[in-house]
Design an enzyme around this catalytic site. Structure first.
Site, short mmCIF file in Angstrom:
data_model
loop_
_atom_site.label_atom_id
_atom_site.label_comp_id
_atom_site.label_asym_id
_atom_site.label_seq_id
_atom_site.Cartn_x
_atom_site.Cartn_y
_atom_site.Cartn_z
N SER A 155 0.81 -1.22 0.00
CA SER A 155 0.00 0.00 0.00
C SER A 155 0.84 1.27 0.00
O SER A 155 1.66 1.46 -0.89
CB SER A 155 -0.95 -0.04 1.20
OG SER A 155 -1.85 1.02 1.11
N HIS A 156 0.70 2.07 1.04
CA HIS A 156 1.35 3.39 1.10
C HIS A 156 2.76 3.31 1.65
O HIS A 156 3.43 4.33 1.76
CB HIS A 156 0.50 4.31 1.97
CG HIS A 156 0.20 3.66 3.30
ND1 HIS A 156 -0.72 2.62 3.39
CD2 HIS A 156 0.71 3.84 4.51
CE1 HIS A 156 -0.77 2.22 4.64
NE2 HIS A 156 0.09 2.93 5.35
N ASP A 162 -2.42 6.49 -3.35
CA ASP A 162 -1.29 5.81 -2.72
C ASP A 162 -0.72 4.71 -3.61
O ASP A 162 -1.13 4.55 -4.76
CB ASP A 162 -1.68 5.26 -1.34
CG ASP A 162 -2.61 4.06 -1.43
OD1 ASP A 162 -3.35 3.97 -2.42
OD2 ASP A 162 -2.59 3.21 -0.51
N ASP A 200 -1.07 1.48 -3.95
CA ASP A 200 -1.95 0.51 -4.60
C ASP A 200 -3.29 1.09 -5.03
O ASP A 200 -4.18 0.34 -5.44
CB ASP A 200 -2.17 -0.70 -3.67
CG ASP A 200 -2.85 -0.31 -2.37
OD1 ASP A 200 -2.66 0.82 -1.90
OD2 ASP A 200 -3.56 -1.15 -1.79
N ASP A 219 -5.80 2.65 -3.47
CA ASP A 219 -7.06 2.62 -2.73
C ASP A 219 -7.27 3.85 -1.85
O ASP A 219 -8.37 4.08 -1.36
CB ASP A 219 -7.21 1.31 -1.92
CG ASP A 219 -6.06 1.07 -0.96
OD1 ASP A 219 -5.14 1.90 -0.90
OD2 ASP A 219 -6.10 0.04 -0.26
N ARG A 220 -6.23 4.66 -1.67
CA ARG A 220 -6.40 5.87 -0.85
C ARG A 220 -6.54 7.11 -1.72
O ARG A 220 -6.13 7.11 -2.87
CB ARG A 220 -5.18 6.06 0.06
CG ARG A 220 -5.01 4.96 1.06
CD ARG A 220 -3.90 5.31 2.03
NE ARG A 220 -3.83 4.29 3.06
CZ ARG A 220 -3.34 4.48 4.27
NH1 ARG A 220 -2.83 5.66 4.60
NH2 ARG A 220 -3.33 3.50 5.16
N LYS A 272 -11.40 0.05 -0.52
CA LYS A 272 -11.48 1.49 -0.72
C LYS A 272 -10.93 1.82 -2.09
O LYS A 272 -10.21 1.01 -2.68
CB LYS A 272 -10.78 2.23 0.40
CG LYS A 272 -9.33 1.85 0.66
CD LYS A 272 -8.87 2.53 1.95
CE LYS A 272 -7.41 2.25 2.24
NZ LYS A 272 -7.23 1.05 3.08
C1 VG1 Z 1 -3.73 1.85 8.35
C2 VG1 Z 1 -4.91 2.79 8.48
C3 VG1 Z 1 -6.20 2.01 8.30
C4 VG1 Z 1 -6.16 1.29 6.96
C5 VG1 Z 1 -4.91 0.44 6.83
C6 VG1 Z 1 -4.77 -0.15 5.44
O1 VG1 Z 1 -3.81 0.84 9.33
O2 VG1 Z 1 -4.90 3.46 9.72
O3 VG1 Z 1 -7.28 2.88 8.39
O4 VG1 Z 1 -7.30 0.48 6.82
O5 VG1 Z 1 -3.77 1.23 7.08
O6 VG1 Z 1 -4.66 0.85 4.49
P1 VG1 Z 1 -2.99 0.92 10.73
O7 VG1 Z 1 -3.29 -0.36 11.41
O8 VG1 Z 1 -1.56 1.12 10.36
O9 VG1 Z 1 -3.53 2.11 11.44
V1 VG1 Z 1 -3.78 0.67 3.05
O10 VG1 Z 1 -4.08 1.90 2.07
O11 VG1 Z 1 -3.28 -0.77 3.27
O12 VG1 Z 1 -4.42 -0.25 2.10
CO CO Z 2 -3.44 1.44 -0.01
#
Ligand code: VG1
Ligand code: CO
Length: 542
Positions: A112-113, A276, A278, A280-281, A375
């Site tokens: 992800s990010h 981000d 991947d 989804d953000r 998302k």
């Molecule tokens: C973080 C965010 C959460 C989100 C998760 C995955 O998790 O706070 O809201 O669902 O990332 O997002 P954490 O446990 O680090 O707070 V991402 O864009 O994987 O896909």
């Molecule tokens: Co993501």
């Protein structure tokens, strides 16, 4: 069968978290590590005769991992793998492909990010047949299965060329390489009024989308520039790179500062957005205004009916517990339920499947709806464009009108990164221990109404999730939440979420950090974060 069983056990697997298994790239590349984890996943979910979708955000090791996984899928009896060209698929596009093709699940290769590259992070996430992240029962099963892994099955044949669209055979399994963008773009055309957006853009509306050298580049170029007519170059950093060009593809004011600064400058276009790694953000901005993700969810919910995909109205809204309560007020006005779930998109899946919610969101720059089970960054961007095109109002006007109607919910998240696990746990323990004593106490000018360790019972399947964040609510609706991140790969990250609703328009212009300072001070009194860790300021404020 030209298949080899590679002995590799015992494999000390780690439990996949909220978003699959995330680790340093080097850990995944260690001999047999990725393979053993994938074998555990296959063993847990049973893949004989199944159809799987496969793709990722283009980060370093993604292509190699996709090749290994395809060879393992063939050796484990998978019938067909649908894979994005070049191994690319945004997370929402992967979710859509699973649903569109009636696939049994999918594997998404992304952290992800988190930064990518040889020294960055990698991740593997298993999604189920509804297109969404595996629920806890499945991640538990994968974790259990990993203990029994003594090796893995892999085809001796090389993986097919991922750059050529079409079908090939790999040891009796069909590999179908698809264009990663087409099906997703068609879905978006059905959800939103592309004609209205096209007219708005043709009329001089300007935008910039920062893909941060991650997966959304090809999607945004196709949709925003080619289909909607935004000027070429409106999408910047549009080519996915294995190390994201050294960027940290996390769309927030800190990591997407180039876009953020542009939008607050005299040269700002009408609309700015970033996504981000991947896809989804999303971060959304108007000329001169940053939209807090919790407000974004609330504004989108308020105006969703203006978009063709939601013309019939919303059945419900869902938000994660730390997300601000702004959306709750919209739900109340619309006369629909607002569900409060633990952090992580998987908790929205059952609600979306059962039709209890149509739109959902998290404070962490995530918004989406029942069109997929993840998302969706570009979806949010298109919804904002659609709403602007129909109302004729820009981002600032929409947000200010929203505050006038519902009040402004001041909100901020303070992240303390790379703490030692011991320190982070000690801060959590301090607040957890204090919880029962807090109700009725006055702290920093506010009286505590309620304090708990958030637990959730899924209203659809009855599953129970405990320990989902420590929450303190004050009489005036202000809140603070403290939880430990489940996605970090170094030490522990604490997230402190601060919120204060305000109905006085004269105060809407106050800087959120000043407005929230007393809530932050209350948090410090209750958990002693700065005191225990020596950290006087957060690493990232959003
Ligand atoms: C973080 C965010 C959460 C989100 C998760 C995955 O998790 O706070 O809201 O669902 O990332 O997002 P954490 O446990 O680090 O707070 V991402 O864009 O994987 O896909
Ligand atoms: Co993501």
């Amino acid at each position: 069968m030209p298949t080899t069983f590679v002995p590799a056990g015992p494999f000390a697997g780690q439990k996949p978290g909220t978003s699959g298994l995330r680790k340093k790239t080097a850990a995944f590349r260690a001999p047999h590590y990725l393979e053993c984890f994938v074998q555990a996943t296959f063993d847990a979910v049973g893949v004989q005769g199944k159809v799987l979708v496969l793709g990722g955000d283009g980060r370093f090791f993604g292509r190699e991992a996709a090749g290994l996984i395809m060879r393992m899928a063939a050796a484990n009896g998978v019938t067909r793998v649908i894979v994005g060209r070049g191994g690319l698929l945004s997370t929402p596009a992967a979710s859509h492909l699973i649903r569109l093709n009636g696939a049994d699940g999918g594997i998404i290769l992304s952290a992800s990010h988190n930064p990518g590259g040889e020294d960055g992070d990698f991740g593997v996430k298993f999604n189920i047949a509804n297109g969404g992240p595996a629920p806890e029962a499945v991640t538990e099963a994968i974790h259990k299965a990993s203990a029994g892994v003594t090796g893995y099955r892999i085809s001796d044949h090389p993986a097919p060329d991922l750059d050529r669209i079409g079908e090939t055979d790999l040891d009796g399994m069909t590999v179908q390489v698809v264009d990663p963008v087409t099906d997703y773009a068609e879905l978006m055309e059905r959800m939103f009024d592309f004609d209205a957006i096209r007219r708005m853009i043709a009329g001089g509306f300007t935008l910039r989308f920062d893909a941060m050298c991650a997966v959304t580049g090809p999607y945004a170029v196709e949709i925003l520039e080619r289909r909607l007519g935004a000027a070429p170059g409106s999408v910047v950093n549009a080519t996915p790179l294995p190390d994201f060009g050294g960027m940290h593809p996390d769309p927030n004011p800190t990591w997407a500062s180039a876009l953020y600064d542009l939008m607050l400058s005299d040269d700002a276009p009408d609309f700015g957005a970033a996504s981000d790694g991947d896809g989804d953000r999303n971060m959304v901005m108007g000329r001169g205004i940053y939209v807090n993700p919790s407000d974004s969810l609330a504004v989108l919910a308020e105006h969703a009916h203006l978009c063709p995909g939601y013309a019939g109205g919303l059945r419900g809204i869902a938000r994660s517990m730390p997300t601000s309560t702004a959306a709750d007020r919209v739900a109340a006005a619309l006369g629909i339920p607002c569900h409060e779930t633990p952090t992580g998109w998987k908790f929205f899946g059952t609600l979306l499947d059962a039709g209890h919610a149509t739109i959902c969101g998290e404070e962490s720059f995530g918004t989406g709806s029942d069109h997929v089970r993840e998302k969706d960054g570009l979806w949010a961007v298109l919804m904002w464009l659609n709403i602007q095109a129909i109302t004729g109002h820009g981002v600032e006007a929409l947000v200010h009108a929203h505050w006038r109607r519902f009040g402004r919910t001041f909100y901020s998240r303070h992240d303390y990164e790379a703490l030692s696990v011991r320190q982070a746990e000690s801060v959590m323990a301090t607040l957890r221990t204090a919880l029962p004593t807090l109700p009725g106490q006055w702290v920093e000018g506010r009286r505590v109404a309620m304090a708990d360790d958030f637990a959730y019972v899924d209203p659809v399947d009855g599953s129970v999730s405990t320990g989902q964040g420590l929450r303190v609510v004050f009489d005036d609706g202000a809140r603070l939440v403290l939880r430990m991140s489940g996605t970090g790969t170094e030490g522990a990250t604490l997230r402190l979420y601060l919120e204060a609703p305000c109905d006085d328009p004269d105060q809407f212009g106050i800087d959120p950090q000043s407005m929230l300072a007393p809530v932050a001070a209350a948090a410090e009194r209750m958990c002693g974060l700065a005191h225990q860790t020596g950290r006087l300021a957060p690493d990232v404020i959003t």
